[in-house]
Design an enzyme around this catalytic site. Structure first.
Site, PDB file in Angstrom:
ATOM      1  N   ASP A  85      35.019  50.332  35.212  1.00  0.00           N
ATOM      2  CA  ASP A  85      35.726  49.583  36.114  1.00  0.00           C
ATOM      3  C   ASP A  85      34.515  48.638  36.816  1.00  0.00           C
ATOM      4  OD1 ASP A  85      37.573  48.839  38.042  1.00  0.00           O
ATOM      5  OD2 ASP A  85      36.953  50.695  39.304  1.00  0.00           O
ATOM      6  N   HIS A 127      40.863  46.471  48.187  1.00  0.00           N
ATOM      7  CA  HIS A 127      40.227  47.670  47.741  1.00  0.00           C
ATOM      8  C   HIS A 127      40.321  48.533  49.206  1.00  0.00           C
ATOM      9  CE1 HIS A 127      37.825  46.035  44.218  1.00  0.00           C
ATOM     10  NE2 HIS A 127      38.676  46.826  43.822  1.00  0.00           N
ATOM     11  N   GLY A 128      40.472  49.756  48.925  1.00  0.00           N
ATOM     12  CA  GLY A 128      40.506  50.514  50.249  1.00  0.00           C
ATOM     13  C   GLY A 128      41.810  50.983  50.755  1.00  0.00           C
ATOM     14  N   ASN A 147      45.184  49.874  39.273  1.00  0.00           N
ATOM     15  CA  ASN A 147      43.917  50.788  39.620  1.00  0.00           C
ATOM     16  C   ASN A 147      44.161  51.492  40.813  1.00  0.00           C
ATOM     17  OD1 ASN A 147      43.074  49.032  37.705  1.00  0.00           O
ATOM     18  ND2 ASN A 147      40.859  49.104  38.557  1.00  0.00           N
TER      19      ASN A 147
HETATM   20 ZN   LIG Z   1      38.952  47.289  41.502  1.00  0.00          ZN
END
Ligand SMILES: [Zn+2]
Length: 286
Positions: free
Chosen positions: A80, A178-179, A230
C-alpha cells in the site's frame, strides 16, 4: 489460494463489487482478517503500508503467503502506498503479489513518469500496479499521508493517465480522506464524479480513505464501479477500543488473553465492510 491483485480486481470489475483491502499491522490482526474472509467467502487483499512493513519485518510476508496458499478464498498481498521504484522492488522481492505506486502528490507529468516506470518494472515479473490520481485528504496525525485539501480526480485526466502509464488499477479522489473525520466534518462522496470517471476508463477503480464515511454512500460507490476499498482506521479503532477495555483489568498479562477479544471486535467490523462492499460469497467467482 494466493493470487495477484489483477486476478482479484478484474472479476470485481466485471461483477460490480468491491474487494476490501484491510491494512494489518500484526499477526493477530492478519489471522483475524483471514478468518472472517473465509467465513464470509470473500476475496481478500491483505494491505501493508511501508510503515507497517517496517514494523512487521518483511519476513512476515512469507508467512502471510503460506497462509494465503492454504486459504479457501483468493488472497492477494498488497503493498500500500509505495513511494519510489526502489521501495516497490523491495516489496516485490519480499513476496507481495500486488503493488501500489503513489505519485499523486507530484505534478501530473511527474506522476505519469514515475507510474509508467513502475508499471514497466512490475509487469516484467507478472505483477500489476495501482496508481493514484487526484489527492485524497488527511484528517488526523495518525493517518497515512494525504493533502490538507482534497483535489478531485478529473475524468479527462484519468483517461490520459491510464493511457500514458498502462496502470492496471486507479485510485481516485471523490471525497474521502485518510483517517477518522473530526466531528465538525461531514464527509460526502461525489457519486456523479465516480459515474463520469467509470464511464471514461475501463481499469478497476480504487477508493482510499474509506473508513468513517456513511455506509450508504460507500455501498453505492461499490455498486457504481469502485472495485477495491482500503480500510485501515475503522478496523484498527475496533481492535484497540476493545483492547483498552480488556486492559482496564490490570491483572491481565498474556497476549493470548488480551488479543483474542480485540481480534473478535475487529472481525465484526471487517464483516460489516465485506457485506457493505458486496464482496461476501464472491470467492465462488474465482
Ligand atoms: Zn491510502
Amino acid at each position: 489460494m494466493l493470487v495477484t491483485g489483477d486476478d482479484l480486481l478484474k472479476v470485481a470489475n466485471q461483477h460490480s463489487f468491491a474487494i476490501p483491502a484491510f491494512n494489518i499491522s500484526d499477526w493477530a490482526m492478519n489471522r483475524g482478517i483471514f478468518e472472517i474472509g473465509e467465513e464470509l467467502q470473500s476475496p481478500l487483499l491483505i494491505a501493508i503500508h511501508p510503515d507497517e512493513l517496517a514494523h512487521l519485518g518483511d519476513e512476515l510476508v512469507l508467512a502471510i503467503r503460506e497462509r494465503a496458499h492454504r486459504s479457501s478464498v483468493p488472497v492477494a498481498i498488497h503493498f500500500d502506498h509505495g513511494a519510489t521504484i526502489d521501495q516497490m522492488l523491495w516489496a516485490i522481492q519480499s513476496g507481495f503479489t500486488s503493488v501500489m505506486l503513489d505519485g499523486s502528490m507530484l505534478p501530473f507529468d511527474e506522476n505519469v513518469d514515475l507510474t509508467r516506470r513502475a508499471v514497466e518494472a512490475a509487469h516484467a515479473v507478472g505483477l500489476s500496479v495501482e496508481g493514484e490520481l487526484g489527492t485524497i485528504g488527511k484528517t488526523d496525525s495518525e493517518a497515512e499521508d494525504g493533502a490538507d485539501e482534497i483535489i478531485y480526480t478529473k475524468p479527462e485526466e484519468a483517461v490520459k493517465f491510464v493511457e500514458a502509464t498502462g496502470v492496471d488499477s486507479l485510485a481516485i479522489a471523490i471525497g474521502t480522506s485518510h483517517g477518522i473525520y473530526p466531528s465538525w466534518m461531514k464527509p460526502e462522496l461525489k457519486l456523479d464524479l465516480l459515474r463520469d470517471i467509470k464511464a471514461a476508463v475501463s481499469v478497476p477503480l480504487v477508493l482510499h480513505g474509506g473508513s468513517n464515511n456513511p455506509d450508504a454512500e460507500i455501498g453505492q460507490a461499490a455498486k457504481m464501479g469502485i472495485n477495491k476499498i482500503n480500510i485501515s482506521s475503522d478496523i484498527k479503532v475496533a481492535y484497540h477500543v476493545k483492547m483498552r477495555e480488556v486492559l482496564a483489568d490490570g491483572s491481565v498479562r498474556e497476549p493470548n488473553t488480551i488479543q483474542p477479544p480485540a481480534v473478535e471486535a475487529m472481525k465484526a467490523e471487517a464483516a460489516h465492510k465485506i457485506r457493505l462492499f458486496g464482496s461476501d460469497g464472491k470467492a465462488s467467482l474465482y
